[in-house]
Structure formats: C-alpha cells, structure tokens
Design an enzyme around this catalytic site. Structure first.
Site, PDB file in Angstrom:
ATOM      1  CG  HIS A 201     -13.709 -13.709  -3.643  1.00  0.00           C
ATOM      2  ND1 HIS A 201     -12.422 -13.359  -3.332  1.00  0.00           N
ATOM      3  CD2 HIS A 201     -14.462 -12.614  -3.421  1.00  0.00           C
ATOM      4  CE1 HIS A 201     -12.402 -12.080  -2.947  1.00  0.00           C
ATOM      5  NE2 HIS A 201     -13.630 -11.618  -2.996  1.00  0.00           N
ATOM      6  CB  CYS A 325      -3.018   3.661  -0.995  1.00  0.00           C
ATOM      7  SG  CYS A 325      -1.492   3.918  -1.888  1.00  0.00           S
TER       8      CYS A 325
END
Ligand code: PLP
Length: 385
Positions: A201, A325
């Site tokens: 991808h 995160c």
C-alpha cells in the site's frame, strides 16, 4: 483535499484495481486445495510470487530460489524478520535509532526475552553512523536491522555497506524497505541483505499485503503455527488476489520508475523552493542526506506543529506530524530527536509526502496555503509574520 501524506498510504492505482477485480471475479479456489481449481490457483500464485521476487531483484530461477513470504503488510514482515532471525537469547541485536515502530517494538520484546538490544545512532542528517555500527557489531551480535529509507525524513541509509560489514561477520542483516520500494530502485541481491520487508500500500498497491524477501538457505522461525502454507513460515490461506495486486503495483512502478522518480523529485524540490522563496524561514530536515524523491520534512520555527497540522487539515491539506501514540495524540518525533535537532525545531516540524499522481498545481496551491497559514499563526503567537 490535497494529499501530501503518501508515506502513510497511497491511493490504489486504477490498473491495480482492474487486475484485482478481474482476479476476484475469476473466483480463485484455495491455493492449498488438491483439486484442479486449487492447482490452478496455486500455479497463478506461484507465478505471481516469482514475479514479485524478480521485480525486487531476488534470485527466483536458481535451484534454491530466495523466499518471498507473503504477509499482511510491513508490520508483520518486520516482526517476522526480527523474531524469526534473532534465534534464542542471549545475544546482541542492533537496530538503528530511527526505525519504524514495527521494528522498535519487536526489538523491545526481544530485550524482554533476554537479548541485549543496542540502537545505532544517526547523524544530524538522519543517516546511520557506520563507524558506530562497526563498533557495536560484536561476536555476540545475532541480527542487525536498519531501514533502507526513513519514513519521516526520507533519509536513505547506507544499507549495502552495512550489509557487507555484517556478511563479513556472518551476522544476518534485515532491512525495512517499506518506504523505498516503489520510490527508488531496490535490488535484493545487489544490496546483499539477508531479508527485506516491503508493503504494497506504500506504492499504490492494495492494503493488507506485504512480503518478507528472504535469502535462500536462511533459517527463519515462524511467528504463527497451524498450516503448511509458505513452507510453514507464514501459515494461513494465501490471498491470491492481493498478491496479484502487489505484483501489478510493482510492475507499474518498474515500467515508469525513472519518470516517476524524476517527476517526484522535481515536484518535491519545487515545493521546498516555493516555501523558501516566501521567506517564512523554513528549515528542511535531513537536507544533507540522500533522500527519497517524494518526502520533505520541514520545520517552521516558532510554529507549533500540532497547530499547523490542524490548520492545514482545515484548509484541505493532508500531511503528517510526529508519531501517533496509543491514544492517537502525536508525541514529539523520536526520529528528529535522534538527529539531535533542538526541541523547538522538533516541535515545529511537519512531514509532507508526495505521490505518483500529485500535480504541480496541487504543489502550488498547497505551498500558497502553507505560507498564508504560517504567517497567520506567527502573527498570533509573536505579533509579526
Ligand atoms: N516500515 C516503515 C518504514 C513504514 O513507514 C511503515 C508504515 O508506515 C511500516 C513499516 C508498516 O507497514 P504496514 O503499514 O504495511 O504495516
């Protein structure tokens, strides 16, 4: 939206969609089935696998061909390489300080299992320090993993030199080439690496497939169990249609490699020039490294990258900041920190990444918007543009 976030993912090429649709409509059987439709699917899959290997320079025709282990993407291939090549503790594992989390996190797990994991530092341009690597490479070293090109800065790493260093000491060497394949020429054999990761991808192929290219004769411990597919190195029913999509995207890249590379480099340079000419005081990070043709990591001193990212999003420009995160919030880029950039530059940096279909007009529009927004944000924070 103007998409300047192609390092996250790329739109699937229309020709890839067409070839995959054809394959899906053809209704392939399970390539592991022992009946005729199964054998047909197997033949197609193995031919596709061979072609994928050849397109990235693996030896696919010899008596003992290199392996093309199909995975769900780059993350799985990196995990497979690290856990599969490290063997049993004790021993030392070397990785660069700027690896993708899909290498950093498995390395942490290996440390928890008893390996000594050392990070090879990078210089201020984001390039791995060869002499530091040579010093860290001891008799106890079991595996070295250094990426071919960094996803945040585009900095190319001295992978073939490092691979030679490791080969002399008979240490397996893995490279994460996820951002390099489909952007610059990548030749598995010429690089002399033991294993190489790629992900479809990132070069206009489908999401959900990648590969670990593995030199013939290497021992790889599987991550998963429960099937004999792919020599039991990665069991599970093989996705013939996704493999066809991956292969098609690679073929298209090969047909147009030089044109795509020249065009993207020219557009990237034009983008940076437009921003420089506007006198808004930009700093191009990793400028002194050899870079991928389409990646531009830029600091806008005095501007908070989160605020800029949000304003650009609202203005219709997709780009990327820091590293997300677990909560989805961005933390300061550990890659830029590893380059020892001052904290205010790290906090002011944004990644722009172009694609094969990015136009000159989009670059002009994006640069104009960025300049306007940066001036506006500067007035807000400092009172002057
Ligand atoms: N390695 C690098 C350098 C990447 O940039 C990425 C994705 O951004 C990956 C690995 C993970 O690849 P995937 O998204 O196919 O799991």
């Amino acid at each position: 939206m103007i998409n300047l976030d192609h390092n996250s993912t790329t739109p699937t090429h229309p020709e890839v969609v067409r070839r995959m649709s054809e394959a899906l409509l053809a209704g392939y059987a399970n390539a592991a089935s022992a009946h005729r439709p199964g054998r047909d699917a197997r033949r197609c899959l193995e031919q596709t696998r061979r072609q994928i290997g050849q397109l990235v320079g693996a030896r696919m025709t010899s008596q003992q061909p290199d392996e093309v282990v199909l995975t769900s993407g780059g993350t799985e291939a990196n995990n497979l390489a690290l856990f599969g090549l490290a063997g049993r503790p004790p021993g030392r594992i070397l990785i660069s300080a700027v690896e993708h989390p899909s290498v950093l996190e498995p390395a942490k797990q290996l440390a928890a299992r008893g390996f000594e994991v050392c990070q090879i530092p990078v210089n201020s341009a984001g390039v791995v320090d060869m002499s530091a690597c040579a010093q860290l490479l001891t008799r106890e070293t079991r595996l070295v993993s250094v990426m071919l090109a960094n996803n945040e800065t585009g900095a190319l790493q001295p992978v073939s030199e490092l691979a030679v260093l490791c080969a002399e000491r008979q240490v397996p060497f893995h490279t994460d080439a996820v951002q390099a394949v489909g952007k610059i020429s990548v030749d598995f054999t010429a690089l002399q690496v033991t294993a190489l990761t790629l992900s479809a991808h990132k070069f206009h192929g489908p999401r959900g497939i990648g590969a670990l290219i593995l030199r013939s004769g290497m021992t790889l411990t599987p991550l998963m169990f429960g099937g004999h597919q792919q020599h039991a190195l990665r069991p599970g029913t093989e996705p013939v249609e996704l493999a066809i999509g991956l292969c098609c995207a690679l073929e298209l890249w090969h047909e147009e490699a030089a044109t795509r590379r020249t065009r993207m480099t020219a557009l990237r340079d034009y983008f940076e020039q437009l921003l420089r000419d506007a006198n808004i005081g930009i700093i191009v990070n990793a400028l002194h490294a050899q870079r991928l043709p389409h990646t531009s990591n830029i600091a806008f001193p005095g501007i908070n990258c989160q605020a800029l990212h949000m304003a650009l999003d609202m203005a219709g420009i997709a780009c990327s900041v820091g590293s997300a995160c677990a909560s989805g919030a961005a933390t300061p880029s550990y890659v830029l920190q590893a380059m020892q950039l001052p904290p205010d530059i790290v906090d002011a940096s944004i990644r722009f990444s172009l694609g094969t279909f990015t136009t000159r007009r989009e670059i002009q529009d994006a640069a104009a918007q960025i300049v306007t927004i940066v001036r506006r944000l500067r007035v807000k924070t400092t009172g002057s543009p």
